[in-house]
Write an enzyme that holds these catalytic residues in place. Structure first.
Site, PDB file in Angstrom:
ATOM      1  N   LYS A 126       0.858  -1.193   0.000  1.00 44.03           N
ATOM      2  CA  LYS A 126       0.000   0.000   0.000  1.00 44.03           C
ATOM      3  C   LYS A 126       0.886   1.231   0.000  1.00 44.03           C
ATOM      4  O   LYS A 126       2.009   1.201   0.512  1.00 44.03           O
ATOM      5  CB  LYS A 126      -0.878   0.024   1.255  1.00 44.03           C
ATOM      6  N   ASP A 166      -7.242   4.328  -4.127  1.00 44.49           N
ATOM      7  CA  ASP A 166      -7.850   4.173  -2.805  1.00 44.49           C
ATOM      8  C   ASP A 166      -8.481   5.544  -2.516  1.00 44.49           C
ATOM      9  O   ASP A 166      -8.690   6.329  -3.451  1.00 44.49           O
ATOM     10  CB  ASP A 166      -6.793   3.770  -1.760  1.00 44.49           C
TER      11      ASP A 166
END
Ligand code: GLU
Length: 455
Positions: A126, A166
């Site tokens: 991430k 995201d």
């Protein structure tokens, strides 16, 4: 809890001081792995959990760009490459002012298990930045994305690490990031997912996360003798995930009676029951104002409740609720909210956002409700379709909507079954989906790590 698990949780807290979201998520996952570690003492000898909580690589970098007023701006950039035991690192980029290592590490750690649950060959990672795209011009967002990619490009690649969107990173940002990557490396390759349909994006990727959540929730209901049609549902958020969920709920004949934004929540007694209402979600989001209040002006049967979350809608409007789906962001549902949810009499709760429930609230909901679906399983449809997009790009082809939906539906059913089976095996309860998801996601990664030696 086993001594081994307890020791690693403590170690992780010591090694990552102040990163409370990361601690929270490590605690939640590791606690449910205790029975697996007891069954496999070799994991402790191989320091498997110690390795799991330590990213394989963490990159932090400076992002320098110039705003429209000609002022030099400096932001922080991050990419945590957590685990590549079962495939290249895969996970989104989050651009939001509250981004710091604790947020990116919690998301990266979750991603290991989520990606494993999809059954597809993707590891966990991430990244993101403390850059806030809200209120920025397109030109500013482009210059920021170009500066961000000018450092990130050297750490990623279609066989190394494949970022996606995201919070704060949608089609626009992915476009700018992809353009800059391609310009630097001079190769046209599937290094990012969530791309526009004209340049390698996957049909159905935009709604995949929301569709997947509802298909997962449908399996939860079915396993307990119920069906989705006719159910009253409350969701939070009105972003991409909430939009996809509301759309699929409408198709399945359920009624989304409430949803929310940072400004308050909307109660719609008729539910989000038309294509026009579903489409209006997108319009609201793209207005860039981040408020849901205008829905009640456009559809006068709806009421806007300022400053409140939707968890008490049952009492506020005397409406029956069957299913709650939080789709906004982490720690959206705290103990007090969980108490309202339980008071409403709803039997089902399915997480849509990443870690939307605090640990104490989650334990309470698991005790009080028939079934609780965990985010890392329920929202895995997004990243699953990202992996399908990777396959589409490396195969130099284009998949059709029907193929994507059919694959996604099967993947979501398989994920549900894997969670229920692990819950049954280790906790004697097919509805122990929270623990079951952690275990089912962990098992594959653990076996791969053991097979690959001390790396
Ligand atoms: N950010 C999404 C998630 O939390 C998608 C990640 C991806 O597609 O790589 O799973």
């Amino acid at each position: 809890m086993s001594n081994y698990v307890e020791r690693v949780i403590e170690l992780c807290k010591q090694n990552n001081p102040g990163e409370v979201e990361f601690h929270q998520c490590v605690e939640e996952v590791l606690e449910s792995l205790a029975p697996v570690c007891e069954k496999h003492p070799e994991y402790e000898e191989a320091a498997l959990l110690e390795r799991l909580v330590e990213p394989e690589r963490g990159i932090t970098f400076r992002v320098v760009w110039v705003d429209d007023a000609g002022k030099v701006q400096v932001n922080k950039g991050y990419r945590y490459q957590f685990n590549s035991a079962i495939g290249p690192y895969k996970g989104g980029l989050r651009f939001a002012p509250n981004v710091y290592p604790g947020i990116i590490k919690f998301l990266g750690f979750e991603q290991i298990f989520k990606n494993s649950l999809t059954g597809l060959p993707i590891g966990g990672g991430k990244g993101g930045s403390d850059f806030d795209p809200n209120g920025k011009s397109d030109a500013e967002v482009m210059r920021f994305c170009q500066a961000f990619m000018t450092e990130l490009f050297r750490h990623i690649g279609p066989y190394t690490d494949v970022p996606a969107g995201d919070l704060g990173v949608g089609a626009r940002e992915i476009g700018y990031l992809f353009g800059q990557y391609k310009r630097i490396v001079d190769r046209y390759e599937g290094v990012l997912t969530g791309k526009g349909l004209q340049y390698g994006g996957l049909l159905g990727r935009a709604e995949a996360t929301g569709f997947g959540i509802v298909w997962y929730a449908e399996e939860m209901l079915k396993a307990n003798g119920e069906e989705m049609a006719g159910k009253n549902v409350v969701i939070s958020g009105f972003g991409n995930v909430a939009w996809g969920a509301a759309w699929k709920l409408q198709q399945l004949g359920a009624k989304t009676v409430a949803f929310s934004g940072p400004d308050g929540y909307i109660y719609d007694p008729n539910g989000i029951n038309t294509d026009e209402k579903v489409a209006y979600f997108l319009e609201l989001r793209s207005s860039g104002k981040n408020i849901c209040a205008p829905y009640a002006e456009k559809f006068p049967e709806a009421t806007f409740v300022p400053g409140k979350k939707p968890w008490n809608v049952a009492e506020d409007f005397g409406v029956k609720v069957d299913l709650f789906i939080p789709c906004a962001m982490q720690n959206d549902v705290r103990m007090e909210d969980a108490q309202n949810i339980v008071k409403s009499g709803a039997k089902f709760y399915c997480e849509g956002a990443n870690m939307p429930t605090t640990n104490d609230a989650l334990v309470y909901l698991m005790k009080e409700m028939t079934a609780v679906g965990p985010a890392k399983a329920a929202n895995a449809g997004g990243v699953a379709c990202s992996c399908i997009e990777m396959g589409q790009n490396s195969g130099h082809t284009v998949y059709q909507h029907e193929d994507v939906y059919a694959q996604l539906h099967t993947i979501m059913k398989n994920i549900y079954n894997a969670c229920a089976k692990a819950g049954e095996t280790y906790y004697n309860d097919k509805n122990a989906l929270v623990q079951g998801a952690n275990i089912a996601g962990f098992e594959k990664v653990a076996e791969a790590m053991m097979a690959q030696g001390l790396v």
